[in-house]
Design an enzyme around this catalytic site. Structure first.
Site, mmCIF file in Angstrom:
data_model
loop_
_atom_site.group_PDB
_atom_site.id
_atom_site.type_symbol
_atom_site.label_atom_id
_atom_site.label_comp_id
_atom_site.label_asym_id
_atom_site.label_seq_id
_atom_site.Cartn_x
_atom_site.Cartn_y
_atom_site.Cartn_z
ATOM 1 N N GLU A 1 59.347 19.836 31.375
ATOM 2 C CA GLU A 1 60.759 20.588 31.777
ATOM 3 C C GLU A 1 61.755 20.219 30.735
ATOM 4 O O GLU A 1 63.065 20.398 30.327
ATOM 5 C CB GLU A 1 61.039 20.849 32.588
ATOM 6 C CG GLU A 1 60.024 21.739 33.921
ATOM 7 C CD GLU A 1 59.315 21.687 34.615
ATOM 8 O OE1 GLU A 1 59.313 21.688 35.856
ATOM 9 O OE2 GLU A 1 58.575 20.677 34.160
ATOM 10 N N ASP B 1 61.010 17.040 36.535
ATOM 11 C CA ASP B 1 60.248 18.812 37.417
ATOM 12 C C ASP B 1 61.484 19.012 38.095
ATOM 13 O O ASP B 1 61.233 18.327 39.152
ATOM 14 C CB ASP B 1 58.792 18.802 37.276
ATOM 15 C CG ASP B 1 58.436 18.348 38.557
ATOM 16 O OD1 ASP B 1 58.702 17.132 38.669
ATOM 17 O OD2 ASP B 1 58.202 19.186 38.981
ATOM 18 N N GLU B 2 61.586 20.486 38.135
ATOM 19 C CA GLU B 2 61.584 21.551 39.202
ATOM 20 C C GLU B 2 63.021 20.821 39.538
ATOM 21 O O GLU B 2 63.332 20.771 40.641
ATOM 22 C CB GLU B 2 60.643 21.176 39.678
ATOM 23 C CG GLU B 2 59.441 22.045 39.629
ATOM 24 C CD GLU B 2 58.321 22.400 40.602
ATOM 25 O OE1 GLU B 2 57.225 23.415 41.013
ATOM 26 O OE2 GLU B 2 58.250 21.376 41.759
ATOM 27 N N VAL B 3 64.065 21.163 38.564
ATOM 28 C CA VAL B 3 65.543 20.091 38.888
ATOM 29 C C VAL B 3 66.113 21.436 39.161
ATOM 30 O O VAL B 3 66.226 22.477 38.147
ATOM 31 C CB VAL B 3 66.237 19.604 37.703
ATOM 32 C CG1 VAL B 3 67.154 19.031 38.728
ATOM 33 C CG2 VAL B 3 65.392 18.357 37.806
ATOM 34 N N HIS C 1 62.536 16.593 43.436
ATOM 35 C CA HIS C 1 61.791 15.194 44.203
ATOM 36 C C HIS C 1 62.164 14.718 45.203
ATOM 37 O O HIS C 1 61.138 13.540 45.247
ATOM 38 C CB HIS C 1 60.456 15.434 43.660
ATOM 39 C CG HIS C 1 59.877 16.965 43.345
ATOM 40 N ND1 HIS C 1 59.211 17.920 44.085
ATOM 41 C CD2 HIS C 1 60.276 17.653 41.851
ATOM 42 C CE1 HIS C 1 58.765 19.183 43.209
ATOM 43 N NE2 HIS C 1 59.433 18.532 41.995
#
Length: 531
Positions: free
Chosen positions: A375, A324-326, A271
């Site tokens: 996460e 998050d969301e890596v 992000h």
């Protein structure tokens, strides 16, 4: 004579029974939000004097920064803003006129931090003898909550054309259930002007929320000025859509004066594409712009500079580092990063862990405790710093696992507390319990609280208030009110929540109707209290 005496006693008994049963029947219909820990009240009415005043004698709090004085003025302003006042006190029994409110704060400090005592007691007499209401609090921030509650038991009277306090005498003893009661705003997907952020902060104080989670930057934009690396805000959408360093300080100061901490977030290593607009070396390559380049020492030097600048603005104990969301495929397919991975004998998952833990160490070196999205815990929980707070958002059961591991937790599960999900109805928001399946008191203590999130892909200045309210208020009561005072059936508190929604409207907050999807317009003509 004896018969008359017995008749009198019997009538007195009936009056007492009626009063007690009426009190019991009406307790669930008190128009206070969130419901306090303990409430008792009567059936009298007092009138607020036109010269209603604040007294602070006996208080250890000197109010050098005018936090209490300004809060008192705001309370009067919201009470007097609904109608023109024409109250004539000369026509009222002086014993029925309340001259002011006496606030006594026992701590001299105005420090606002996680765990600051927010308790208060509010007493309003049956008659004006003494002619003052009274708030007692350990800190000024508890006193602010007391003033908010007092403002909610005051009402404009259309007959007297003045402000009245009904159901006196009041005795309210109150404190929050959880120390962390948050709302996330997102200024990366859409820029929010400073006055809009201030209006959100004002509305948070009405519901006794106490943490503004400011998701400042993301893939799309980097709007904040940071002196250590001045080209970062080249990643803003436009020059007008930026926050100066002084803007950040002003938002923090404004929030503090209303008892609200500001939690700043930078989301790393994912992000973060916008960071590279000003500093392209942060991108693994021109074709692969996030996660941030784990192989480049400049990446961590810049993170250190950001957090150093943060420490000058954001005084809250915590900083949010995202995580998050890596997707690490970018690292594994970029030649120079892949070479670095091979040299350090890491795969993508191990490099993700390395990045998060190194960023944590940087934050710790600046005196912060860390919050990371879940996460990080799901991937390598045992290796996180013991000063980590895990932010649950994906699903159920995570909070249980976090506290069993001895780490602290914040709950924001997306199916209930993501306000950008317009099908997250207020009933589900209200019923969402942060301590679900956590029964050990030591583990319960590790749940700091919860947070509703207003992610801004489809939210900007035009619709943020009606997206947040009144659903955020449902979460606010869940986080403030003792568990045994919460309604098991949300429908039982619908009328009170509807009343609070109308109160927000009266105070200039664009809170949407309860019924229907989030931020939906009224379906038909009708009273605010019936929508």
């Amino acid at each position: 004579m004896e018969i008359r005496r017995l008749e009198g006693i019997f009538l007195w008994y009936l009056v007492c029974v009626f009063a007690i049963s009426a009190n019991a029947a009406n307790i669930n219909h008190l128009n206070i939000w969130p419901m306090p820990k303990s409430v008792s009240y009567g059936y009298g009415t007092l009138h607020l004097s036109n010269e209603f005043e604040l007294r602070t004698d006996g208080s250890k709090f000197a109010d050098a920064s005018s936090i209490l004085k300004d809060a008192f003025k705001r309370s009067l302003d919201v009470l007097r803003s609904t109608h023109e006042l024409e109250f004539n006190a000369s026509k009222i029994d002086p014993l029925l006129v309340l001259k002011g409110i006496h606030v006594v704060v026992s701590s001299p400090s105005d420090e606002l931090q996680h765990g600051t005592d927010e308790s208060y007691e509010l007493h309003v007499p049956a008659k004006g003898s003494p002619p003052y209401a009274r708030i007692e609090a350990k800190t000024v921030y508890g006193a602010l909550h007391g003033l908010e509650t007092f403002s909610q038991v005051c009402h404009y009277n259309i007959s007297s054309r003045g402000i009245q306090v009904h159901q006196v005498p009041w005795t309210i003893v109150d404190q929050p259930r959880f120390s962390y009661r948050g709302l996330l705003i997102d200024t990366a997907r859409h820029y929010l002007p400073v006055p809009v952020i201030k209006k959100v902060i004002d509305s948070m104080a009405y519901a006794k929320l106490n943490v503004l989670h400011w998701h400042i930057v993301d893939t799309q934009s980097f709007p904040l000025e940071l002196p250590s690396y001045p080209k970062l805000w080249d990643g803003a959408y436009s020059v007008p859509e930026r926050y100066t360093f002084a803007d950040g300080e002003e938002i923090v100061s404004y929030a503090k004066s209303r008892g609200i901490n500001v939690l700043a977030e930078i989301d790393v290593p994912g992000h973060a594409e916008s960071w590279g607009v000003g500093y392209p070396a942060l991108w693994p390559s021109k074709d692969c712009k996030q996660p941030l380049d784990v192989s480049n020492e400049f990446t961590f030097k810049l993170i250190d500079g950001i957090i150093s600048d943060f420490s000058k603005i954001f005084k809250y104990k915590f900083v949010h580092l995202g995580g998050d969301e890596v997707n690490t495929s970018c690292w594994e397919t970029t030649p120079h990063v892949r070479k670095w991975l091979q040299k350090n004998r890491m795969n993508g998952s191990e490099a993700y862990e390395y990045f998060v833990l190194r960023a944590q160490k940087i934050a710790l070196s600046h005196g912060y405790d860390i919050i990371n999205w879940e996460e990080t815990f799901n991937s390598f929980g045992k290796k996180l710093s013991p000063k980590t707070v895990v932010h649950n958002w994906l699903g159920g059961g995570v909070a249980q696992n976090v506290v069993k591991a001895g780490l602290r937790c914040i709950v924001s599960n997306q199916d209930k507390w993501y306000l950008n999900h317009l099908d997250a109805f207020w009933q589900g928001v209200y019923s969402n319990e942060p301590l679900t399946n956590i029964t050990d008191p030591k583990e319960q203590a590790l749940v700091l609280g919860g947070e509703v999130c207003a992610w801004a892909e489809y939210i900007d200045a035009s619709d943020i208030e009606q997206t947040i309210w009144p659903r955020a208020a449902a979460a606010a009561e869940r986080l403030w009110t003792p568990y045994d005072k919460l309604a098991k059936d949300p429908e039982k508190i619908k009328s009170r929540l509807s009343y609070f929604r109308c109160l927000l409207n009266q105070r200039g907050v664009a809170a949407a109707p309860l019924d229907g999807y989030g931020r939906e317009a009224p379906l038909d003509p009708g009273s605010c209290y019936m929508q």
